[in-house]
Motif scaffolding. Structure first.
Motif, PDB file in Angstrom:
ATOM      1  N   VAL A   8       0.867  -1.183   0.000  1.00 46.27           N
ATOM      2  CA  VAL A   8       0.000   0.000   0.000  1.00 46.27           C
ATOM      3  C   VAL A   8       0.900   1.228   0.000  1.00 46.27           C
ATOM      4  O   VAL A   8       1.810   1.342   0.830  1.00 46.27           O
ATOM      5  CB  VAL A   8      -0.934   0.028   1.231  1.00 46.27           C
ATOM      6  CG1 VAL A   8      -1.720   1.344   1.256  1.00 46.27           C
ATOM      7  CG2 VAL A   8      -1.895  -1.154   1.204  1.00 46.27           C
ATOM      8  N   VAL A   9       0.654   2.123  -0.943  1.00 40.71           N
ATOM      9  CA  VAL A   9       1.382   3.387  -1.019  1.00 40.71           C
ATOM     10  C   VAL A   9       0.455   4.491  -0.543  1.00 40.71           C
ATOM     11  O   VAL A   9      -0.610   4.709  -1.136  1.00 40.71           O
ATOM     12  CB  VAL A   9       1.870   3.682  -2.449  1.00 40.71           C
ATOM     13  CG1 VAL A   9       2.584   5.026  -2.505  1.00 40.71           C
ATOM     14  CG2 VAL A   9       2.787   2.570  -2.944  1.00 40.71           C
ATOM     15  N   LEU A  10       0.849   5.169   0.538  1.00 41.94           N
ATOM     16  CA  LEU A  10       0.051   6.274   1.078  1.00 41.94           C
ATOM     17  C   LEU A  10       0.609   7.588   0.574  1.00 41.94           C
ATOM     18  O   LEU A  10       1.681   8.024   0.998  1.00 41.94           O
ATOM     19  CB  LEU A  10       0.103   6.269   2.611  1.00 41.94           C
ATOM     20  CG  LEU A  10      -0.696   5.235   3.370  1.00 41.94           C
ATOM     21  CD1 LEU A  10      -0.558   5.471   4.870  1.00 41.94           C
ATOM     22  CD2 LEU A  10      -2.159   5.270   2.970  1.00 41.94           C
ATOM     23  N   GLY A  11      -0.090   8.226  -0.340  1.00 41.52           N
ATOM     24  CA  GLY A  11       0.326   9.527  -0.847  1.00 41.52           C
ATOM     25  C   GLY A  11       1.007   9.426  -2.194  1.00 41.52           C
ATOM     26  O   GLY A  11       1.991   8.708  -2.358  1.00 41.52           O
ATOM     27  N   LEU A  12       0.472  10.148  -3.171  1.00 39.06           N
ATOM     28  CA  LEU A  12       0.940  10.015  -4.545  1.00 39.06           C
ATOM     29  C   LEU A  12       1.553  11.301  -5.073  1.00 39.06           C
ATOM     30  O   LEU A  12       1.237  11.768  -6.165  1.00 39.06           O
ATOM     31  CB  LEU A  12      -0.206   9.554  -5.452  1.00 39.06           C
ATOM     32  CG  LEU A  12      -0.685   8.128  -5.172  1.00 39.06           C
ATOM     33  CD1 LEU A  12      -1.877   7.779  -6.042  1.00 39.06           C
ATOM     34  CD2 LEU A  12       0.439   7.136  -5.390  1.00 39.06           C
ATOM     35  N   ALA A  32      -2.684   2.220  -4.271  1.00 39.81           N
ATOM     36  CA  ALA A  32      -2.166   3.573  -4.048  1.00 39.81           C
ATOM     37  C   ALA A  32      -3.302   4.449  -3.556  1.00 39.81           C
ATOM     38  O   ALA A  32      -4.362   4.519  -4.180  1.00 39.81           O
ATOM     39  CB  ALA A  32      -1.580   4.137  -5.337  1.00 39.81           C
ATOM     40  N   VAL A  33      -3.070   5.104  -2.420  1.00 47.52           N
ATOM     41  CA  VAL A  33      -4.124   5.863  -1.752  1.00 47.52           C
ATOM     42  C   VAL A  33      -3.820   7.356  -1.848  1.00 47.52           C
ATOM     43  O   VAL A  33      -2.735   7.822  -1.483  1.00 47.52           O
ATOM     44  CB  VAL A  33      -4.235   5.454  -0.268  1.00 47.52           C
ATOM     45  CG1 VAL A  33      -5.364   6.222   0.415  1.00 47.52           C
ATOM     46  CG2 VAL A  33      -4.436   3.948  -0.148  1.00 47.52           C
ATOM     47  N   GLU A  34      -4.787   8.126  -2.344  1.00 47.93           N
ATOM     48  CA  GLU A  34      -4.613   9.573  -2.464  1.00 47.93           C
ATOM     49  C   GLU A  34      -5.958  10.265  -2.324  1.00 47.93           C
ATOM     50  O   GLU A  34      -6.931   9.900  -2.988  1.00 47.93           O
ATOM     51  CB  GLU A  34      -3.983   9.934  -3.809  1.00 47.93           C
ATOM     52  CG  GLU A  34      -3.787  11.419  -4.049  1.00 47.93           C
ATOM     53  CD  GLU A  34      -2.960  12.087  -2.965  1.00 47.93           C
ATOM     54  OE1 GLU A  34      -3.539  12.909  -2.220  1.00 47.93           O
ATOM     55  OE2 GLU A  34      -1.766  11.768  -2.855  1.00 47.93           O
ATOM     56  N   ALA A  35      -6.008  11.267  -1.441  1.00 50.10           N
ATOM     57  CA  ALA A  35      -7.250  12.009  -1.221  1.00 50.10           C
ATOM     58  C   ALA A  35      -7.326  13.258  -2.098  1.00 50.10           C
ATOM     59  O   ALA A  35      -8.407  13.830  -2.256  1.00 50.10           O
ATOM     60  CB  ALA A  35      -7.368  12.409   0.245  1.00 50.10           C
ATOM     61  N   GLY A 113      -9.184   8.691  -1.075  1.00 51.80           N
ATOM     62  CA  GLY A 113      -9.581   8.866   0.316  1.00 51.80           C
ATOM     63  C   GLY A 113      -8.381   9.050   1.219  1.00 51.80           C
ATOM     64  O   GLY A 113      -7.227   9.056   0.763  1.00 51.80           O
ATOM     65  N   GLU A 114      -8.656   9.220   2.506  1.00 55.58           N
ATOM     66  CA  GLU A 114      -7.613   9.403   3.512  1.00 55.58           C
ATOM     67  C   GLU A 114      -7.223   8.039   4.063  1.00 55.58           C
ATOM     68  O   GLU A 114      -8.031   7.341   4.666  1.00 55.58           O
ATOM     69  CB  GLU A 114      -8.123  10.292   4.655  1.00 55.58           C
ATOM     70  CG  GLU A 114      -8.556  11.692   4.220  1.00 55.58           C
ATOM     71  CD  GLU A 114      -7.383  12.609   3.941  1.00 55.58           C
ATOM     72  OE1 GLU A 114      -6.228  12.208   4.218  1.00 55.58           O
ATOM     73  OE2 GLU A 114      -7.609  13.724   3.444  1.00 55.58           O
ATOM     74  N   GLY A 115      -5.984   7.664   3.847  1.00 51.88           N
ATOM     75  CA  GLY A 115      -5.511   6.380   4.343  1.00 51.88           C
ATOM     76  C   GLY A 115      -5.025   6.490   5.782  1.00 51.88           C
ATOM     77  O   GLY A 115      -4.331   7.447   6.143  1.00 51.88           O
ATOM     78  N   LYS A 268       0.239  13.794  11.084  1.00 55.12           N
ATOM     79  CA  LYS A 268      -0.885  13.585  12.006  1.00 55.12           C
ATOM     80  C   LYS A 268      -2.082  12.995  11.266  1.00 55.12           C
ATOM     81  O   LYS A 268      -2.398  13.354  10.147  1.00 55.12           O
ATOM     82  CB  LYS A 268      -1.267  14.906  12.670  1.00 55.12           C
ATOM     83  CG  LYS A 268      -0.220  15.401  13.651  1.00 55.12           C
ATOM     84  CD  LYS A 268      -0.709  16.625  14.419  1.00 55.12           C
ATOM     85  CE  LYS A 268       0.338  17.046  15.449  1.00 55.12           C
ATOM     86  NZ  LYS A 268      -0.088  18.237  16.226  1.00 55.12           N
ATOM     87  N   GLY A 269      -2.724  12.066  11.955  1.00 58.95           N
ATOM     88  CA  GLY A 269      -3.953  11.493  11.418  1.00 58.95           C
ATOM     89  C   GLY A 269      -3.765  10.356  10.439  1.00 58.95           C
ATOM     90  O   GLY A 269      -4.739   9.858   9.881  1.00 58.95           O
ATOM     91  N   ILE A 270      -2.523   9.909  10.217  1.00 54.44           N
ATOM     92  CA  ILE A 270      -2.328   8.799   9.291  1.00 54.44           C
ATOM     93  C   ILE A 270      -2.054   7.488  10.030  1.00 54.44           C
ATOM     94  O   ILE A 270      -1.741   6.491   9.407  1.00 54.44           O
ATOM     95  CB  ILE A 270      -1.200   9.091   8.274  1.00 54.44           C
ATOM     96  CG1 ILE A 270       0.163   9.224   8.972  1.00 54.44           C
ATOM     97  CG2 ILE A 270      -1.512  10.336   7.464  1.00 54.44           C
ATOM     98  CD1 ILE A 270       1.328   9.280   7.986  1.00 54.44           C
ATOM     99  N   GLY A 271      -2.171   7.515  11.354  1.00 55.43           N
ATOM    100  CA  GLY A 271      -2.096   6.281  12.127  1.00 55.43           C
ATOM    101  C   GLY A 271      -0.711   5.855  12.557  1.00 55.43           C
ATOM    102  O   GLY A 271      -0.489   4.677  12.894  1.00 55.43           O
ATOM    103  N   LEU A 272       0.226   6.761  12.615  1.00 57.81           N
ATOM    104  CA  LEU A 272       1.587   6.392  13.001  1.00 57.81           C
ATOM    105  C   LEU A 272       1.684   5.746  14.392  1.00 57.81           C
ATOM    106  O   LEU A 272       2.484   4.820  14.586  1.00 57.81           O
ATOM    107  CB  LEU A 272       2.507   7.608  12.918  1.00 57.81           C
ATOM    108  CG  LEU A 272       2.786   8.135  11.508  1.00 57.81           C
ATOM    109  CD1 LEU A 272       3.708   9.348  11.568  1.00 57.81           C
ATOM    110  CD2 LEU A 272       3.388   7.051  10.621  1.00 57.81           C
TER     111      LEU A 272
END
Length: 452
Positions: A8-12, A32-35, A113-115, A268-272
């Motif tokens: 899974v790639v978060l942010g493109l 690939a996840v992109e909001a 969407g927001e991953g 923030k908000g990406i689940g780290l």
């Protein structure tokens, strides 16, 4: 029920898009996840449109210089042509369909969407959950940093994203911050007729660079009618249709306000916390293979290695190799180049003199004035600039260099190779430098290095 994938790639942004494509090319199942927009900040709000702006502004300035070198000439700046080129040619009206088609055409599955990372190798996007057998690659980039100045919140201030969408130029513009975004925008708008004031808290513009660069840029700006107010802090903001800034040196008023005070990482908000990482950190720590943890890689601005497209792309290829289990060199940042696209242009690679001395390196400095070179003299108006070399006195190699002048970023290329490959200065002195070029001025800077 979680869906099984490979990565899974978060942010493109550029690096994330490149990595997703390369991994899919290798036969992996990639989500690939992109909001927002596929391609990130660079093609829509930063690198590409702002350099279109700079190119147009440079043409305006060159027409004005023609009278000294070629004959009478006149230009009536028309921002609508710049705005149309950005809207229609560069960003397709901020539509990313071409980038989406390019990515999905390589076999990548795009999820809008927001991953959020919900556990080791697990990402949730809305009501979808993906479990990544190999892991997660994070490339969530940065956002404009807005300082907590009294009265600023809630006003219609601009960030870099608003600047490139501007359909017209304002009569007056206040620029808060003398870094790259601030100085590039200030000069562009001034050349299109806007009265510009820059407010910078530090003693000079482009504070990260050599002091000679900030000092020269300040002189050029003042010559072009830009009001440069260094050593000035903003204490309050009011908006009544126009902006009034209360500063430590009085009030200043303008139709528009650009806040260009830096960037903050999108952590923030990406689940780290779900994978034991601090979402309040200034950057994610990664090793030379771009690993941030077990089954977790990070690239781009969030790694703190340089907020540049070329760094993100460089890191993406390293991360992809590691994900695929391939051998290859680890990341090295000793020769990271950067360019500020003002006129004169500022190209830098490696360490500045201050950075080298802060590391307690034994340094020798060599400098030359570009205007004193044959090509600089031929160039005439607009030929301001210099070359500055930083040598490690014991190693006999360059650890940094700055080229400020016409096409400074292009002239920098030879010095970037020298720093990256650790070419001995004695070898550089034996090179043949084409005459008469700006590049040849490197020879003069090396001669000055020898005399120090």
């Amino acid at each position: 029920m979680a869906e099984e994938v490979d990565v899974v790639v978060l942010g493109l942004g550029p690096g994330g898009e490149n990595a997703a494509g390369l991994l899919a090319d290798a036969g992996l199942r990639v989500v690939a996840v992109e909001a927002r927009l596929v391609g990130g900040e660079c093609p829509y709000f930063a690198c590409v449109p702002t350099k279109m702006m700079a190119r147009a502004a440079d043409l305006v300035a060159d027409v004005g210089r023609a009278r000294d070198l070629a004959g009478d000439a006149e230009v009536r700046p028309d921002w609508t042509r710049v705005a149309a080129r950005i809207r229609d040619d560069a960003t397709h009206d901020w539509n990313d369909q071409a980038a989406v088609d390019r990515l999905t055409g390589r076999g990548v599955r795009l999820v809008r969407g927001e991953g959020v990372i919900t556990g080791e190798r697990e990402v949730r996007v809305g009501d979808q959950v993906f479990r990544a057998a190999r892991g997660i690659l994070i490339n969530t980039g940065t956002a404009p940093l807005v300082p907590p100045i009294e009265g600023l919140a809630g006003t219609p201030f601009w960030t870099n994203r608003d600047v490139v969408r501007a359909a017209t130029v304002p009569e007056t513009l206040l620029v808060l911050g003398g870094g790259v975004v601030g100085v590039e925008t200030a000069q562009v708008f001034a050349r299109f007729g806007t009265r510009v004031t820059i407010i910078e808290g530090g003693p000079r513009l482009v504070a990260r660079e050599e002091p000679e660069a900030g000092d020269l840029l300040g002189k050029v700006f003042e010559r072009e009618g830009i009001d440069v107010r260094t050593g000035t802090r903003v204490e309050g903001v009011e908006h009544d249709g126009a902006f009034t800034l209360r500063t430590t040196h009085g009030e200043v008023r303008g139709d528009r306000l650009l806040v260009a005070t830096g960037r903050r990482p999108n952590l923030k908000g990406i689940g780290l916390p779900a994978v034991g990482l601090d979402e309040g950190a200034r950057a994610l720590e990664v090793d030379g293979a771009m690993r941030a943890g077990d089954g977790l890689w990070a690239i781009g601005d969030i790694t703190g290695k340089g907020a540049f497209t070329h760094v993100s792309m460089y890191q993406s290829t390293i991360a992809v190799r590691d994900i695929l289990g391939e051998k290859g060199p680890l990341a090295s940042y000793r020769a990271v180049p950067r360019v500020t696209f003002t006129d004169p242009e500022i190209g830098v690679v490696g360490l500045t003199e201050r950075e080298a001395r802060d590391q307690e390196l034994p340094v020798r400095i060599g400098k030359t004035d570009l205007a004193e070179s044959t090509r600089g003299w031929i160039h005439g108006p607009g030929g301001d600039g210099f070359i500055k070399l930083v040598q490690h006195a014991e190693w006999g190699t360059l650890v940094g260099a700055t080229v400020m002048g016409p096409m400074g970023g292009e002239v920098l290329g030879a010095l970037a190779v020298a720093v990256h490959a650790e070419v001995p200065v004695d070898t550089l002195r034996t090179m043949i430098y084409a005459y008469p070029t700006l590049h040849r001025a490197i020879e003069s800077a090396l001669a000055d290095l020898e005399s120090t």
